[in-house]
Design an enzyme around this catalytic site. Structure first.
Site, PDB file in Angstrom:
ATOM      1  N   ASP A  13       2.465   6.873   5.737  1.00  0.00           N
ATOM      2  CA  ASP A  13       3.782   7.074   5.002  1.00  0.00           C
ATOM      3  C   ASP A  13       3.978   7.255   3.874  1.00  0.00           C
ATOM      4  O   ASP A  13       4.111   7.115   2.517  1.00  0.00           O
ATOM      5  CB  ASP A  13       3.866   5.163   4.744  1.00  0.00           C
ATOM      6  CG  ASP A  13       4.034   4.636   5.618  1.00  0.00           C
ATOM      7  OD1 ASP A  13       4.248   4.345   6.743  1.00  0.00           O
ATOM      8  OD2 ASP A  13       2.730   3.493   5.927  1.00  0.00           O
ATOM      9  N   LYS A  16       5.810  12.518   6.537  1.00  0.00           N
ATOM     10  CA  LYS A  16       5.023  13.463   7.201  1.00  0.00           C
ATOM     11  C   LYS A  16       6.904  13.784   7.832  1.00  0.00           C
ATOM     12  O   LYS A  16       6.977  14.721   8.069  1.00  0.00           O
ATOM     13  CB  LYS A  16       4.381  12.942   8.629  1.00  0.00           C
ATOM     14  CG  LYS A  16       2.940  12.443   8.395  1.00  0.00           C
ATOM     15  CD  LYS A  16       2.300  12.401   9.485  1.00  0.00           C
ATOM     16  CE  LYS A  16       2.272  10.906   9.753  1.00  0.00           C
ATOM     17  NZ  LYS A  16       1.469  10.029   9.083  1.00  0.00           N
ATOM     18  N   GLY A  42       6.079   4.618  11.656  1.00  0.00           N
ATOM     19  CA  GLY A  42       7.521   3.935  11.641  1.00  0.00           C
ATOM     20  C   GLY A  42       8.030   5.720  11.186  1.00  0.00           C
ATOM     21  O   GLY A  42       7.262   5.066   9.946  1.00  0.00           O
ATOM     22  N   HIS A  43       8.297   6.622  11.212  1.00  0.00           N
ATOM     23  CA  HIS A  43       8.691   7.217  10.556  1.00  0.00           C
ATOM     24  C   HIS A  43      10.338   7.250   9.766  1.00  0.00           C
ATOM     25  O   HIS A  43      11.802   7.306  10.616  1.00  0.00           O
ATOM     26  CB  HIS A  43       9.004   8.421  11.238  1.00  0.00           C
ATOM     27  CG  HIS A  43       7.621   9.109  11.694  1.00  0.00           C
ATOM     28  ND1 HIS A  43       7.254  10.336  12.267  1.00  0.00           N
ATOM     29  CD2 HIS A  43       6.038   8.632  11.037  1.00  0.00           C
ATOM     30  CE1 HIS A  43       5.620  10.485  12.357  1.00  0.00           C
ATOM     31  NE2 HIS A  43       4.966   9.017  12.115  1.00  0.00           N
ATOM     32  N   GLN A 177       0.236   7.879  11.209  1.00  0.00           N
ATOM     33  CA  GLN A 177      -0.804   7.334  10.540  1.00  0.00           C
ATOM     34  C   GLN A 177      -1.372   8.108   9.859  1.00  0.00           C
ATOM     35  O   GLN A 177      -0.542   9.229   9.403  1.00  0.00           O
ATOM     36  CB  GLN A 177      -1.798   6.486  11.065  1.00  0.00           C
ATOM     37  CG  GLN A 177      -1.454   5.239  12.018  1.00  0.00           C
ATOM     38  CD  GLN A 177      -0.830   5.023  13.415  1.00  0.00           C
ATOM     39  OE1 GLN A 177      -1.457   5.540  14.697  1.00  0.00           O
ATOM     40  NE2 GLN A 177       0.386   4.897  13.801  1.00  0.00           N
ATOM     41  N   ARG A 255       3.802  -2.840   1.302  1.00  0.00           N
ATOM     42  CA  ARG A 255       1.698  -2.106   0.868  1.00  0.00           C
ATOM     43  C   ARG A 255       1.477  -2.195  -0.255  1.00  0.00           C
ATOM     44  O   ARG A 255       2.235  -3.074  -1.007  1.00  0.00           O
ATOM     45  CB  ARG A 255       3.106  -0.531   1.396  1.00  0.00           C
ATOM     46  CG  ARG A 255       3.722  -0.434   2.855  1.00  0.00           C
ATOM     47  CD  ARG A 255       4.011   1.061   2.519  1.00  0.00           C
ATOM     48  NE  ARG A 255       5.030   1.336   3.970  1.00  0.00           N
ATOM     49  CZ  ARG A 255       5.644   2.185   3.661  1.00  0.00           C
ATOM     50  NH1 ARG A 255       5.940   2.989   2.201  1.00  0.00           N
ATOM     51  NH2 ARG A 255       6.111   2.633   4.359  1.00  0.00           N
TER      52      ARG A 255
HETATM   53  P1  IMP Z   1      -2.315  -0.837  14.498  1.00  0.00           P
HETATM   54  O1  IMP Z   1      -2.531   0.706  14.265  1.00  0.00           O
HETATM   55  O2  IMP Z   1      -1.538  -1.764  14.376  1.00  0.00           O
HETATM   56  O3  IMP Z   1      -3.743  -1.350  15.379  1.00  0.00           O
HETATM   57  O4  IMP Z   1      -3.301  -0.530  13.301  1.00  0.00           O
HETATM   58  C1  IMP Z   1      -3.520  -0.466  12.371  1.00  0.00           C
HETATM   59  C2  IMP Z   1      -4.471  -0.516  10.220  1.00  0.00           C
HETATM   60  O5  IMP Z   1      -2.889   0.731  10.908  1.00  0.00           O
HETATM   61  C3  IMP Z   1      -3.303  -1.708  10.057  1.00  0.00           C
HETATM   62  O6  IMP Z   1      -3.899  -1.489   8.660  1.00  0.00           O
HETATM   63  C4  IMP Z   1      -2.109  -1.499  10.220  1.00  0.00           C
HETATM   64  O7  IMP Z   1      -1.186  -1.296   9.277  1.00  0.00           O
HETATM   65  C5  IMP Z   1      -1.868   0.309  10.223  1.00  0.00           C
HETATM   66  N1  IMP Z   1      -0.934   1.060  10.279  1.00  0.00           N
HETATM   67  C6  IMP Z   1      -0.888   1.558  11.725  1.00  0.00           C
HETATM   68  N2  IMP Z   1       0.620   2.227  11.964  1.00  0.00           N
HETATM   69  C7  IMP Z   1       0.675   2.438  10.446  1.00  0.00           C
HETATM   70  C8  IMP Z   1       1.927   3.082   9.794  1.00  0.00           C
HETATM   71  O8  IMP Z   1       2.585   4.074  10.557  1.00  0.00           O
HETATM   72  N3  IMP Z   1       1.927   3.592   8.782  1.00  0.00           N
HETATM   73  C9  IMP Z   1       1.120   2.914   7.825  1.00  0.00           C
HETATM   74  N4  IMP Z   1      -0.159   2.286   8.240  1.00  0.00           N
HETATM   75  C10 IMP Z   1      -0.280   2.160   9.582  1.00  0.00           C
HETATM   76 MG    MG Z   2       5.367   4.824   8.160  1.00  0.00          MG
END
Ligand code: IMP
Ligand code: MG
Length: 335
Positions: A13, A16, A42-43, A177, A255
């Protein structure tokens, strides 16, 4: 073959999508490749004044560039097909431009159901972890096995190395991520299940020597979504969350906020070997009127935006690499 990589240096977040979008405008990329993650990402992208939130699909589609979901990714087919439809509705020819590497993996409904039970990590509940677990357990389902994806499947090897239609392949790798969520380098177990560093891009099938620029992306403060305690006690953090619209693009969760942690930024920059640094959302701190950052356990107070920017830029040059070119961006609308 030439490749640029966009990599997040914090917890995702950081913008990117915005950097990738700007790079697509400036370069003649033949491909944009997503190299990790699934629909947990989520972009948010503003394209010609319209806000798009993509989960699987790389931003090349907005520029008529072939956009590939690489073998390092996991795909939830219904979400993917919905995204294609959404983009098509706005006149973006996603059906033609989007391709899926045959060896990417599928997130099944079973994976989703399992992830829904998570109470420890605070996942996005999109089935990401179980899909990667089954991939590494060698009982996963590959994209080429799903009949709904037939029209999108390519062999990435053929596409990049035996392509008679394209002479000079130029790739932009767009990750998901960030460093703090990386399965190896992040704060385990509060991490995602894929690799979020530049190495992950290379794993998607290009030679290390093809890499030209490594764009590290950070924010002027930090945010994290998940189960661990992350937010500091300062009252500015509520303000930052509201002004900065710091709510998850995928799940809508608030967040957690904290000041920029320079030690982590330095570690992420070293390990990724960045030569470009973009620090986004400086406009949010400007609106709040506070400039702070952690250096080790200490919180430093800066008098102005310029002071904090000078500090970051100088320390990056001294402690990471002379070659790093730093950009500060205060354009919230385009993140
Ligand atoms: P998962 O990837 O859904 O298994 O989540 C694992 C951790 O990564 C959690 O803390 C999520 O909130 C975080 N996370 C996964 N994808 C994103 C993203 O695109 N942005 C921010 N945090 C993410
Ligand atoms: Mg994002």
């Amino acid at each position: 073959m030439i490749a640029d990589v966009v990599v997040d240096l914090q917890y995702g977040d950081c913008g990117k999508g915005k950097v990738a979008h700007a790079l697509c405008r400036e370069h003649d990329y033949t491909h944009v490749i997503r190299y990790n993650g699934g629909c947990n990402a989520g972009h948010t992208i503003y394209h010609e004044g319209i806000k798009f939130v993509t989960h699987h699909i790389p931003c090349g589609v907005f520029f008529g560039i072939k956009s590939v979901i690489g073998p390092g990714c996991v795909i939830h087919v219904e979400t993917f097909l919905q995204e294609i439809e959404e983009l098509e509705k706005f006149g973006i020819p996603a059906r033609d431009l989007v391709k899926i590497a045959s060896n990417a993996h599928i997130i099944t409904d079973f994976h989703r159901a399992q992830d829904k039970k998570d109470e420890d990590i605070g996942t996005t509940k999109r089935g990401n972890g179980p899909a990667y677990r089954d991939k590494y357990d060698r009982r996963g389902v590959r994209a080429l096995e799903d009949p709904r994806l037939t029209d999108y499947i390519i062999s990435l090897y053929h596409e990049l190395y035996e392509n008679e239609e394209i002479e000079n392949i130029e790739i932009l790798f767009e990750g998901a991520q960030g460093f703090g969520l990386d399965i190896d380098w992040g704060d385990y177990p509060y991490v995602t299940s894929s690799h979020c560093t530049v190495g992950s891009a290379i794993l998607n099938g290009v030679p290390p020597r093809s890499i030209r620029n490594i764009w590290g992306v950070a924010k002027a403060y930090e945010t994290y979504v998940g189960a661990k305690d992350f937010e500091g006690p300062d009252e500015e953090f509520d303000l930052i969350r509201e002004i900065g619209e710091e709510y998850g693009a995928t799940t809508g969760r608030p967040r957690q906020i904290n000041w920029l942690d320079f030690d982590m930024l330095r570690m992420a920059s070293r390990i990724n070997g960045i030569n470009k640094l973009v620090v986004n959302k400086t406009d949010i701190l400007e609106e709040v009127g506070t400039w702070r950052a952690y250096s080790g356990p200490n919180v430093l107070h800066f008098d102005s935006k310029e002071d904090m920017e000078f500090w970051i830029e100088t320390k990056m040059k001294l402690e990471v690499s002379e070659d790093i070119e730093t950009f500060f961006s205060g354009d919230k609308e385009s993140i």
